[in-house]
Design a protein around this motif. Sequence first.
Motif, PDB file in Angstrom:
ATOM      1  N   THR A 242     -40.353  13.373  64.869  1.00 36.40           N
ATOM      2  CA  THR A 242     -40.168  13.711  66.066  1.00 36.40           C
ATOM      3  C   THR A 242     -38.683  13.619  66.154  1.00 36.40           C
ATOM      4  OG1 THR A 242     -42.234  13.236  67.126  1.00 36.40           O
ATOM      5  CG2 THR A 242     -40.499  13.729  68.568  1.00 36.40           C
ATOM      6  N   PRO A 243     -38.122  14.834  66.157  1.00 34.79           N
ATOM      7  CA  PRO A 243     -36.291  14.951  66.404  1.00 34.79           C
ATOM      8  C   PRO A 243     -35.964  14.178  67.611  1.00 34.79           C
ATOM      9  CG  PRO A 243     -37.339  17.075  65.735  1.00 34.79           C
ATOM     10  CD  PRO A 243     -38.643  16.129  66.031  1.00 34.79           C
ATOM     11  N   ASN A 244     -35.000  13.319  67.221  1.00 35.78           N
ATOM     12  CA  ASN A 244     -34.401  12.587  68.409  1.00 35.78           C
ATOM     13  C   ASN A 244     -33.274  13.474  69.153  1.00 35.78           C
ATOM     14  OD1 ASN A 244     -33.838  10.592  70.234  1.00 35.78           O
ATOM     15  ND2 ASN A 244     -32.373   9.364  68.907  1.00 35.78           N
ATOM     16  N   ILE A 245     -33.570  14.502  69.609  1.00 36.71           N
ATOM     17  CA  ILE A 245     -32.437  15.440  69.923  1.00 36.71           C
ATOM     18  C   ILE A 245     -32.402  15.375  71.712  1.00 36.71           C
ATOM     19  CG2 ILE A 245     -31.653  17.704  70.304  1.00 36.71           C
ATOM     20  CD1 ILE A 245     -31.279  16.485  67.772  1.00 36.71           C
ATOM     21  N   SER A 246     -31.464  15.057  72.278  1.00 40.40           N
ATOM     22  CA  SER A 246     -31.099  15.065  73.722  1.00 40.40           C
ATOM     23  C   SER A 246     -30.473  16.178  74.282  1.00 40.40           C
ATOM     24  CB  SER A 246     -30.875  13.758  74.262  1.00 40.40           C
ATOM     25  OG  SER A 246     -31.485  12.561  73.624  1.00 40.40           O
ATOM     26  N   PRO A 247     -30.596  16.795  75.322  1.00 40.40           N
ATOM     27  CA  PRO A 247     -29.936  17.890  75.841  1.00 40.40           C
ATOM     28  C   PRO A 247     -28.307  17.120  76.096  1.00 40.40           C
ATOM     29  CG  PRO A 247     -31.842  17.898  77.280  1.00 40.40           C
ATOM     30  CD  PRO A 247     -31.883  16.744  76.231  1.00 40.40           C
ATOM     31  N   LEU A 248     -27.258  17.922  75.937  1.00 41.06           N
ATOM     32  CA  LEU A 248     -25.995  17.893  75.989  1.00 41.06           C
ATOM     33  C   LEU A 248     -25.539  18.176  77.447  1.00 41.06           C
ATOM     34  CD1 LEU A 248     -24.613  18.709  72.353  1.00 41.06           C
ATOM     35  CD2 LEU A 248     -25.082  16.508  73.187  1.00 41.06           C
ATOM     36  N   GLN A 249     -24.526  17.542  78.047  1.00 39.72           N
ATOM     37  CA  GLN A 249     -23.958  17.815  79.182  1.00 39.72           C
ATOM     38  C   GLN A 249     -23.333  18.958  79.046  1.00 39.72           C
ATOM     39  OE1 GLN A 249     -21.987  14.489  81.260  1.00 39.72           O
ATOM     40  NE2 GLN A 249     -23.319  13.157  80.449  1.00 39.72           N
ATOM     41  N   GLN A 250     -22.566  19.502  78.124  1.00 39.43           N
ATOM     42  CA  GLN A 250     -21.734  20.752  77.844  1.00 39.43           C
ATOM     43  C   GLN A 250     -22.492  21.767  77.736  1.00 39.43           C
ATOM     44  OE1 GLN A 250     -21.905  17.840  75.918  1.00 39.43           O
ATOM     45  NE2 GLN A 250     -19.993  16.856  75.623  1.00 39.43           N
ATOM     46  N   GLU A 251     -22.017  22.943  77.858  1.00 46.49           N
ATOM     47  CA  GLU A 251     -22.464  24.328  77.540  1.00 46.49           C
ATOM     48  C   GLU A 251     -22.592  24.336  76.015  1.00 46.49           C
ATOM     49  OE1 GLU A 251     -21.324  28.097  79.042  1.00 46.49           O
ATOM     50  OE2 GLU A 251     -19.956  26.584  80.392  1.00 46.49           O
ATOM     51  N   ILE A 302     -18.118  36.463  68.939  1.00 46.24           N
ATOM     52  CA  ILE A 302     -19.040  35.645  69.650  1.00 46.24           C
ATOM     53  C   ILE A 302     -18.601  34.275  70.165  1.00 46.24           C
ATOM     54  CG2 ILE A 302     -21.220  34.276  69.336  1.00 46.24           C
ATOM     55  CD1 ILE A 302     -22.242  36.468  67.720  1.00 46.24           C
ATOM     56  N   LEU A 303     -17.644  33.700  69.157  1.00 48.88           N
ATOM     57  CA  LEU A 303     -17.046  32.323  69.455  1.00 48.88           C
ATOM     58  C   LEU A 303     -16.137  32.534  70.436  1.00 48.88           C
ATOM     59  CD1 LEU A 303     -16.792  29.444  68.443  1.00 48.88           C
ATOM     60  CD2 LEU A 303     -15.567  30.068  66.627  1.00 48.88           C
ATOM     61  N   TYR A 304     -15.162  33.564  70.332  1.00 54.96           N
ATOM     62  CA  TYR A 304     -14.105  33.653  71.427  1.00 54.96           C
ATOM     63  C   TYR A 304     -14.587  33.972  72.879  1.00 54.96           C
ATOM     64  CZ  TYR A 304     -10.130  35.677  73.965  1.00 54.96           C
ATOM     65  OH  TYR A 304      -9.283  35.978  74.797  1.00 54.96           O
ATOM     66  N   ASN A 305     -15.809  34.826  72.991  1.00 54.64           N
ATOM     67  CA  ASN A 305     -16.226  35.224  74.254  1.00 54.64           C
ATOM     68  C   ASN A 305     -17.074  33.961  74.746  1.00 54.64           C
ATOM     69  OD1 ASN A 305     -15.546  37.876  73.928  1.00 54.64           O
ATOM     70  ND2 ASN A 305     -17.423  38.316  73.251  1.00 54.64           N
ATOM     71  N   PHE A 306     -17.612  32.987  73.864  1.00 56.30           N
ATOM     72  CA  PHE A 306     -17.979  31.695  74.585  1.00 56.30           C
ATOM     73  C   PHE A 306     -17.253  30.824  74.995  1.00 56.30           C
ATOM     74  CE2 PHE A 306     -19.571  27.537  73.664  1.00 56.30           C
ATOM     75  CZ  PHE A 306     -20.285  27.281  74.419  1.00 56.30           C
ATOM     76  N   CYS A 308     -14.129  31.253  75.838  1.00 56.68           N
ATOM     77  CA  CYS A 308     -12.875  31.553  76.963  1.00 56.68           C
ATOM     78  C   CYS A 308     -13.761  31.889  78.278  1.00 56.68           C
ATOM     79  CB  CYS A 308     -12.204  32.904  76.333  1.00 56.68           C
ATOM     80  SG  CYS A 308     -11.011  32.459  74.846  1.00 56.68           S
ATOM     81  N   ASP A 309     -15.104  31.998  78.239  1.00 65.08           N
ATOM     82  CA  ASP A 309     -15.733  32.232  79.361  1.00 65.08           C
ATOM     83  C   ASP A 309     -15.702  30.977  80.453  1.00 65.08           C
ATOM     84  OD1 ASP A 309     -17.309  33.473  81.267  1.00 65.08           O
ATOM     85  OD2 ASP A 309     -19.155  32.334  80.586  1.00 65.08           O
ATOM     86  N   SER A 310     -14.858  31.259  81.696  1.00 65.34           N
ATOM     87  CA  SER A 310     -14.845  30.519  82.655  1.00 65.34           C
ATOM     88  C   SER A 310     -13.967  29.357  82.329  1.00 65.34           C
ATOM     89  CB  SER A 310     -16.165  29.897  83.088  1.00 65.34           C
ATOM     90  OG  SER A 310     -16.959  31.179  83.625  1.00 65.34           O
TER      91      SER A 310
END
Length: 311
Positions: A242-251, A302-306, A308-310
């Motif tokens: 069972t992967p021990n992955i928690s949601p991150l606070q960041q986008e 893709i990387l740049y748009n993400f 630089c968004d907001s």
Amino acid sequence: MATSCISFVSLYGSFLRRSLALSGLSSQSVGVDAYTTIHFWGPKRLPASARSPSSNGEHRKPSLVLIHGFGPHGVWQWRQQVSFLAPYFDVYVPDLVFFGESTTKSSERSEIFQASAVGKMMEKVGVSKYSVVGTSYGGFVAYRVAEMWPERVEKVVIASSGVNMRPRDNHELLKRANVEKIDELMLPETAAQLRTLFRLAVSNRVYMPDFFLNDFIDKLYGENRKEKLELLKGLVLGQHDTPNISPLQQEVLLIWGDQDNIFLLDMAKELKEMLGKNASLEVIKKASHAPQLENAKSFNKILYNFLCDST
């Protein structure tokens, strides 16, 4: 023969270093603690002073850390991203411990240890806010950096990195590679083993003669082999059913090649759900495990748009 004395890998390595220098980065090293020294490419100016507003009211560029995967160290995996992103970001490209010129006397080998070294490096150079991008093994490290320092890390990009892997995923990978042990794939010692890795990691393959592949192995895979094997065995993520992955606070942005045969696309879709509402997924077609190399134009957009968004 004269050609046997020529190292094409060394020549290309020189080109990569010149390319980063032309993008405004310089080769630097910093001791992050009593045991560990991290080598990185970063802005030539002093980061601490550069982060202060200039006399004419302008502010410095946002900071970005590019974390490489297993195999060749940072300059080999991120050159095309550095060239594209350097006008917009202060880019830092560290060598993870036991890659390139980064070393430690510590016995720690986990991705948590690697993340701690990267975070401490950014502290030492005076950068308090930054985004992280990690590919493959570097994605494991990027996830940990974001998890450990949510107040410092602004955005997270995980590319081609199955941080949600389970032991059975590792077994299936060995079957696809037709090898018995993971080091036969990730730490190739022969031209045949390196061809197997390329078959799984790259969608558009070209024939390379044995002497070139052997040069590649000697210059980029031969260093610190024992310690790198310990790094593979030292991963904390991926050890449980069972992967021990928690949601991150960041986008968080996941970037995947649709033909990735190391970490299958289904893993990306599952990881997106595990990371929660702040996570999104972009799939690059006709790319495998290294979309930042195979389709740099799409990856960079893709990387740049993400990033630089907001921002």
